[in-house]
Motif scaffolding. Sequence first.
Motif, PDB file in Angstrom:
ATOM      1  N   SER A  13      54.284  15.994  96.633  1.00  0.00           N
ATOM      2  CA  SER A  13      53.847  16.881  97.717  1.00  0.00           C
ATOM      3  C   SER A  13      53.532  15.971  98.955  1.00  0.00           C
ATOM      4  N   ASN A  14      52.761  15.084  98.562  1.00  0.00           N
ATOM      5  CA  ASN A  14      52.207  14.060  99.694  1.00  0.00           C
ATOM      6  C   ASN A  14      53.171  13.256 100.431  1.00  0.00           C
ATOM      7  N   ALA A  15      54.159  12.935  99.552  1.00  0.00           N
ATOM      8  CA  ALA A  15      55.488  12.219  99.950  1.00  0.00           C
ATOM      9  C   ALA A  15      56.144  12.895 101.037  1.00  0.00           C
ATOM     10  N   PHE A  16      56.373  14.286 100.818  1.00  0.00           N
ATOM     11  CA  PHE A  16      57.198  15.070 101.599  1.00  0.00           C
ATOM     12  C   PHE A  16      56.096  15.331 103.032  1.00  0.00           C
ATOM     13  N   MET A  17      54.716  15.727 102.695  1.00  0.00           N
ATOM     14  CA  MET A  17      54.057  15.799 103.915  1.00  0.00           C
ATOM     15  C   MET A  17      53.907  14.502 104.617  1.00  0.00           C
ATOM     16  N   THR A  18      53.694  13.518 104.175  1.00  0.00           N
ATOM     17  CA  THR A  18      53.602  12.243 104.976  1.00  0.00           C
ATOM     18  C   THR A  18      55.138  11.911 105.623  1.00  0.00           C
ATOM     19  N   LEU A  19      56.042  12.411 105.062  1.00  0.00           N
ATOM     20  CA  LEU A  19      57.350  12.087 106.010  1.00  0.00           C
ATOM     21  C   LEU A  19      57.592  13.068 106.944  1.00  0.00           C
ATOM     22  N   ALA A  20      57.158  14.302 106.645  1.00  0.00           N
ATOM     23  CA  ALA A  20      57.389  15.425 107.891  1.00  0.00           C
ATOM     24  C   ALA A  20      56.331  15.070 108.822  1.00  0.00           C
ATOM     25  N   TRP A  21      55.179  14.678 108.725  1.00  0.00           N
ATOM     26  CA  TRP A  21      53.984  14.613 109.774  1.00  0.00           C
ATOM     27  C   TRP A  21      54.360  13.061 110.644  1.00  0.00           C
ATOM     28  N   TYR A  22      54.846  12.159 109.983  1.00  0.00           N
ATOM     29  CA  TYR A  22      54.759  10.688 110.561  1.00  0.00           C
ATOM     30  C   TYR A  22      56.269  10.345 110.653  1.00  0.00           C
ATOM     31  N   GLY A  23      57.142  10.613 109.753  1.00  0.00           N
ATOM     32  CA  GLY A  23      58.221  10.105 109.798  1.00  0.00           C
ATOM     33  C   GLY A  23      59.275  10.422 111.168  1.00  0.00           C
ATOM     34  N   HIS A  24      58.894  11.396 111.906  1.00  0.00           N
ATOM     35  CA  HIS A  24      59.526  11.425 113.224  1.00  0.00           C
ATOM     36  C   HIS A  24      59.270  10.477 114.158  1.00  0.00           C
ATOM     37  N   LEU A  25      58.123   9.736 113.970  1.00  0.00           N
ATOM     38  CA  LEU A  25      57.550   8.565 114.965  1.00  0.00           C
ATOM     39  C   LEU A  25      58.372   7.365 114.578  1.00  0.00           C
ATOM     40  N   LYS A  26      58.756   7.189 113.700  1.00  0.00           N
ATOM     41  CA  LYS A  26      59.797   6.135 113.490  1.00  0.00           C
ATOM     42  C   LYS A  26      61.283   6.387 113.368  1.00  0.00           C
ATOM     43  N   PHE A  27      61.782   7.313 112.832  1.00  0.00           N
ATOM     44  CA  PHE A  27      63.226   7.744 113.026  1.00  0.00           C
ATOM     45  C   PHE A  27      63.519   8.696 114.322  1.00  0.00           C
ATOM     46  N   PHE A  28      62.730   9.085 114.926  1.00  0.00           N
ATOM     47  CA  PHE A  28      63.113   9.698 116.391  1.00  0.00           C
ATOM     48  C   PHE A  28      62.257   9.089 117.400  1.00  0.00           C
ATOM     49  N   ASN A  29      61.908   7.939 117.470  1.00  0.00           N
ATOM     50  CA  ASN A  29      61.070   7.375 118.556  1.00  0.00           C
ATOM     51  C   ASN A  29      62.048   7.101 119.827  1.00  0.00           C
ATOM     52  N   LYS A  30      61.410   6.794 120.912  1.00  0.00           N
ATOM     53  CA  LYS A  30      62.192   6.870 122.131  1.00  0.00           C
ATOM     54  C   LYS A  30      63.087   5.789 122.197  1.00  0.00           C
ATOM     55  N   ASP A  31      62.814   4.525 121.603  1.00  0.00           N
ATOM     56  CA  ASP A  31      63.918   3.529 121.581  1.00  0.00           C
ATOM     57  C   ASP A  31      65.181   3.638 120.874  1.00  0.00           C
ATOM     58  N   GLY A  32      65.079   4.452 119.705  1.00  0.00           N
ATOM     59  CA  GLY A  32      66.004   4.744 118.619  1.00  0.00           C
ATOM     60  C   GLY A  32      67.219   5.458 119.184  1.00  0.00           C
ATOM     61  N   PRO A  33      68.271   5.547 118.189  1.00  0.00           N
ATOM     62  CA  PRO A  33      69.549   6.236 118.585  1.00  0.00           C
ATOM     63  C   PRO A  33      69.348   7.727 118.743  1.00  0.00           C
ATOM     64  N   HIS A  34      68.243   8.042 118.076  1.00  0.00           N
ATOM     65  CA  HIS A  34      67.803   9.561 118.232  1.00  0.00           C
ATOM     66  C   HIS A  34      66.820   9.995 119.196  1.00  0.00           C
ATOM     67  N   GLY A  35      66.533   9.159 120.113  1.00  0.00           N
ATOM     68  CA  GLY A  35      65.526   8.997 121.045  1.00  0.00           C
ATOM     69  C   GLY A  35      65.525  10.170 122.005  1.00  0.00           C
ATOM     70  N   THR A  36      66.590  11.021 122.249  1.00  0.00           N
ATOM     71  CA  THR A  36      66.721  11.874 123.104  1.00  0.00           C
ATOM     72  C   THR A  36      66.620  13.371 122.302  1.00  0.00           C
ATOM     73  N   THR A  37      66.233  13.390 121.008  1.00  0.00           N
ATOM     74  CA  THR A  37      66.269  14.502 120.411  1.00  0.00           C
ATOM     75  C   THR A  37      65.190  15.527 120.702  1.00  0.00           C
ATOM     76  N   PRO A  38      65.589  16.809 121.188  1.00  0.00           N
ATOM     77  CA  PRO A  38      64.578  17.712 121.751  1.00  0.00           C
ATOM     78  C   PRO A  38      63.210  17.805 120.632  1.00  0.00           C
ATOM     79  N   LEU A  39      62.323  18.032 121.208  1.00  0.00           N
ATOM     80  CA  LEU A  39      61.076  18.218 120.360  1.00  0.00           C
ATOM     81  C   LEU A  39      61.069  19.427 119.489  1.00  0.00           C
ATOM     82  N   TRP A  40      61.752  20.388 119.899  1.00  0.00           N
ATOM     83  CA  TRP A  40      61.869  21.746 119.125  1.00  0.00           C
ATOM     84  C   TRP A  40      62.623  21.146 117.701  1.00  0.00           C
ATOM     85  N   ALA A  41      63.815  20.476 117.911  1.00  0.00           N
ATOM     86  CA  ALA A  41      64.586  20.098 116.661  1.00  0.00           C
ATOM     87  C   ALA A  41      63.787  19.142 115.648  1.00  0.00           C
ATOM     88  N   ILE A  42      62.984  18.489 116.294  1.00  0.00           N
ATOM     89  CA  ILE A  42      61.904  17.451 115.492  1.00  0.00           C
ATOM     90  C   ILE A  42      61.015  18.353 114.903  1.00  0.00           C
TER      91      ILE A  42
END
Length: 123
Positions: A13-42
Motif C-alpha cells: 500500500s505504501n509503495a503505491f501511495m509514495t509513487l502516487a504522491w511523489y512520483g510525479h515530481l520525478k517523472f513529470f518534472n518541468k525539465d523532463g519529456p512530460h513537463g507539459t503534461t496538464p496538472l489535471w492529467a497528473i
Amino acid sequence: MKYIYTIGLLILSNAFMTLAWYGHLKFFNKDGPHGTTPLWAIVLLSWGLAFFEYCFQVPANRIGSSEMGGPFSLVQLKIIQEVITLIIFMIFSVVVFKNMQFTKNHLIGFALLVGAVYFIFKG
C-alpha cells in the motif's frame, strides 16, 4: 500469520501511495519529456495509483485490526503504517531522487520513531 499479511499489505500500500504522491515530481518534472503534461492529467494518474494503495490498505487494516480478530490495536496499526511509510519513502527518495542525502538529524528522527513504536507496543 495475520501479522505477516498485515505488514506485507501495508508495505505494498505504501509503495503505491509514495509513487502516487511523489512520483510525479520525478517523472513529470518541468525539465523532463512530460513537463507539459496538464496538472489535471497528473492528478488523475496519481488518483489511479492511489486506488491500488486502497486495495492493499483496507484489507491490511481489516486483517490486522483487533476489532476484526487481528493482532493489532488501532493505534498499533497506525504507528506500523507510519514507520513503513517513512521506510518506503526513504528507499524511494534514494532510488528515484538520486540527489537525496540523509543526515544525522534524519537518523536521530528515525531513532525517535523507533522509540515511539516501542512505547506504543509496550502499553
